[in-house]
Design an enzyme around this catalytic site. Sequence first.
Site, PDB file in Angstrom:
ATOM      1  N   HIS A  15       0.870  -1.198   0.000  1.00  0.00           N
ATOM      2  CA  HIS A  15       0.000   0.000   0.000  1.00  0.00           C
ATOM      3  C   HIS A  15       0.896   1.233   0.000  1.00  0.00           C
ATOM      4  O   HIS A  15       1.537   1.558   0.996  1.00  0.00           O
ATOM      5  CB  HIS A  15      -0.906   0.019   1.237  1.00  0.00           C
ATOM      6  N   HIS A  17       1.601   5.390  -1.758  1.00  0.00           N
ATOM      7  CA  HIS A  17       1.268   6.551  -2.589  1.00  0.00           C
ATOM      8  C   HIS A  17       2.560   7.137  -3.133  1.00  0.00           C
ATOM      9  O   HIS A  17       3.477   7.417  -2.364  1.00  0.00           O
ATOM     10  CB  HIS A  17       0.529   7.611  -1.773  1.00  0.00           C
ATOM     11  N   LEU A  18       2.612   7.319  -4.442  1.00  0.00           N
ATOM     12  CA  LEU A  18       3.835   7.840  -5.063  1.00  0.00           C
ATOM     13  C   LEU A  18       3.644   9.183  -5.757  1.00  0.00           C
ATOM     14  O   LEU A  18       4.620   9.776  -6.203  1.00  0.00           O
ATOM     15  CB  LEU A  18       4.369   6.841  -6.101  1.00  0.00           C
ATOM     16  N   ARG A  19       2.385   9.628  -5.904  1.00  0.00           N
ATOM     17  CA  ARG A  19       2.113  10.893  -6.618  1.00  0.00           C
ATOM     18  C   ARG A  19       2.592  10.816  -8.067  1.00  0.00           C
ATOM     19  O   ARG A  19       2.714   9.743  -8.626  1.00  0.00           O
ATOM     20  CB  ARG A  19       2.739  12.095  -5.899  1.00  0.00           C
ATOM     21  N   ASN A  43      -4.790   7.680  -6.118  1.00  0.00           N
ATOM     22  CA  ASN A  43      -5.532   8.917  -5.835  1.00  0.00           C
ATOM     23  C   ASN A  43      -4.820  10.162  -6.356  1.00  0.00           C
ATOM     24  O   ASN A  43      -4.544  11.099  -5.628  1.00  0.00           O
ATOM     25  CB  ASN A  43      -5.834   9.058  -4.336  1.00  0.00           C
ATOM     26  N   LYS A 103      -9.534   0.261  -5.879  1.00  0.00           N
ATOM     27  CA  LYS A 103      -9.464   0.857  -4.554  1.00  0.00           C
ATOM     28  C   LYS A 103     -10.737   1.635  -4.276  1.00  0.00           C
ATOM     29  O   LYS A 103     -11.119   2.509  -5.054  1.00  0.00           O
ATOM     30  CB  LYS A 103      -8.259   1.808  -4.494  1.00  0.00           C
ATOM     31  N   HIS A 141     -10.544   1.452   1.585  1.00  0.00           N
ATOM     32  CA  HIS A 141     -10.327   2.456   2.628  1.00  0.00           C
ATOM     33  C   HIS A 141     -11.572   2.365   3.491  1.00  0.00           C
ATOM     34  O   HIS A 141     -12.624   2.891   3.125  1.00  0.00           O
ATOM     35  CB  HIS A 141     -10.149   3.858   2.044  1.00  0.00           C
ATOM     36  N   HIS A 179      -4.842  -0.475   5.617  1.00  0.00           N
ATOM     37  CA  HIS A 179      -4.376   0.292   6.784  1.00  0.00           C
ATOM     38  C   HIS A 179      -5.342   0.194   7.959  1.00  0.00           C
ATOM     39  O   HIS A 179      -5.902   1.197   8.396  1.00  0.00           O
ATOM     40  CB  HIS A 179      -4.082   1.747   6.427  1.00  0.00           C
ATOM     41  N   LEU A 227      -4.856   9.398   7.768  1.00  0.00           N
ATOM     42  CA  LEU A 227      -6.201   8.809   7.798  1.00  0.00           C
ATOM     43  C   LEU A 227      -6.131   7.359   7.338  1.00  0.00           C
ATOM     44  O   LEU A 227      -5.462   7.087   6.345  1.00  0.00           O
ATOM     45  CB  LEU A 227      -7.136   9.601   6.884  1.00  0.00           C
ATOM     46  N   ASP A 255       1.318   2.647   3.475  1.00  0.00           N
ATOM     47  CA  ASP A 255       0.488   3.837   3.243  1.00  0.00           C
ATOM     48  C   ASP A 255       1.353   5.100   3.283  1.00  0.00           C
ATOM     49  O   ASP A 255       0.867   6.176   3.644  1.00  0.00           O
ATOM     50  CB  ASP A 255      -0.667   3.942   4.246  1.00  0.00           C
ATOM     51  N   HIS A 259       3.513  14.407   1.403  1.00  0.00           N
ATOM     52  CA  HIS A 259       2.971  15.761   1.240  1.00  0.00           C
ATOM     53  C   HIS A 259       4.106  16.716   1.569  1.00  0.00           C
ATOM     54  O   HIS A 259       4.841  16.490   2.540  1.00  0.00           O
ATOM     55  CB  HIS A 259       1.825  16.020   2.214  1.00  0.00           C
ATOM     56  N   ALA A 271      -3.520  14.977   5.245  1.00  0.00           N
ATOM     57  CA  ALA A 271      -3.349  13.707   5.962  1.00  0.00           C
ATOM     58  C   ALA A 271      -2.317  12.852   5.250  1.00  0.00           C
ATOM     59  O   ALA A 271      -2.352  12.717   4.024  1.00  0.00           O
ATOM     60  CB  ALA A 271      -4.679  12.963   6.009  1.00  0.00           C
TER      61      ALA A 271
HETATM   62  O1  DOR Z   1      -3.355   9.709   5.416  1.00  0.00           O
HETATM   63  C1  DOR Z   1      -3.657   9.399   4.282  1.00  0.00           C
HETATM   64  N1  DOR Z   1      -3.015   9.919   3.199  1.00  0.00           N
HETATM   65  N2  DOR Z   1      -4.661   8.539   4.086  1.00  0.00           N
HETATM   66  C2  DOR Z   1      -5.141   8.261   2.875  1.00  0.00           C
HETATM   67  O2  DOR Z   1      -6.074   7.521   2.783  1.00  0.00           O
HETATM   68  C3  DOR Z   1      -4.587   8.930   1.672  1.00  0.00           C
HETATM   69  C4  DOR Z   1      -3.225   9.388   1.905  1.00  0.00           C
HETATM   70  C5  DOR Z   1      -2.751  10.364   0.843  1.00  0.00           C
HETATM   71  O3  DOR Z   1      -2.849  10.040  -0.334  1.00  0.00           O
HETATM   72  O4  DOR Z   1      -2.234  11.425   1.192  1.00  0.00           O
HETATM   73 ZN    ZN Z   2      -3.415   5.049   1.303  1.00  0.00          ZN
END
Ligand code: DOR
Ligand code: ZN
Length: 354
Positions: A15, A17-19, A43, A103, A141, A179, A227, A255, A259, A271
Amino acid sequence: MPLDDLRIRTPDDWHLHLRDGDALRAVVGATARQFRRALVMPNLRPPVTTVAAGEAYLKRIREAATMAGHPEFEPYLTLYLTDNTTAEEVRRAAQHPHILGFKLYPAGATTNSDSGVTDLLGKCGAALAEMERTGLVLNLHGEVTHAEVDVFDREARFIDDQLLPLRARYPALRIVFEHITTREAAQYVQAEAGEHRRIAASITPQHLLYNRNRIFQGGIRPHDYCLPVLKREPHREALVAAVKGGSPWFFLGTDSAPHAQSTKEASCGCAGCYSSPVAMELYAMALAQADCLPQLEAFASENGARFYGLPLNEGQVVLRAEAQTIPKSLPYLPNDPIVPLAAGETLGWRFERG
Ligand code: DOR
Ligand code: ZN
């Protein structure tokens, strides 16, 4: 090798996130250094909802990993489920070797979730039936989003309000509860998996290491806000117990959610915890504290791959039992660095490749 060092099969992150763009190029190397494969969550803005968009994103990830010196890194994707996902798109996804699931972001639940699902059972029936038929995984989620539900209760409520009816309607659907943060979720997965073997859960390092006090220690700590939000200590203990118990239905998913510092340290901060640079060290610390370090290999390198029906990795990595201080910040966007999880703290572990 000194006695306390740990050598394990190369792990995967199920799980992540790489943007995209500069951000992707800044962070992908941190994951690829520690993990052979990762399941990347979609996302983006706009979200990655189709196989065609997914293929293009996979290509950008591979290029960024290669530029970061890790051509061997193998990204997988989930696609972003929407109210409009068609059975045909699910069929196409199921045939793609690097797309493992869809997802579910309940609309409004978290970062970039405004295209998320508004009514899972009401609107996604065709997609869910096709996922059940093809074996494609639904990555959840698992939080309800109604404003009147307390933020700390949203995961437990999701089980009662959405997961139980979902399971009743689609008994063969393969699900990863992502998560997980509560005793209720750990117990649900353990009980259901024991019977049906169609559900598993990913667990982050922060939810194994910290409880919600951490967010408020001496002031508000935006870099510990993610989150689903950190919960009370008994919930953390239940997650640790799930891993310690050695159940094959729990596996590593960081996860890690990058940011920029400016968007975390803000009046309405984003988050997400950026854990990738020291992910394996954090997990090693959590399991060592719980006196179950020998479970790390199954949790990090076997259970997830088995659930997704993929071969286990071949190489090995080492966690050295030696002190390491985490940088206070790292380069991210032009003039906007990133603060990793546990920034400035000293850990008792250091990751090394085999
Ligand atoms: O804390 C989080 N950040 N929870 C998520 O579900 C998404 C993630 C994000 O993409 O920043
Ligand atoms: Zn996530």
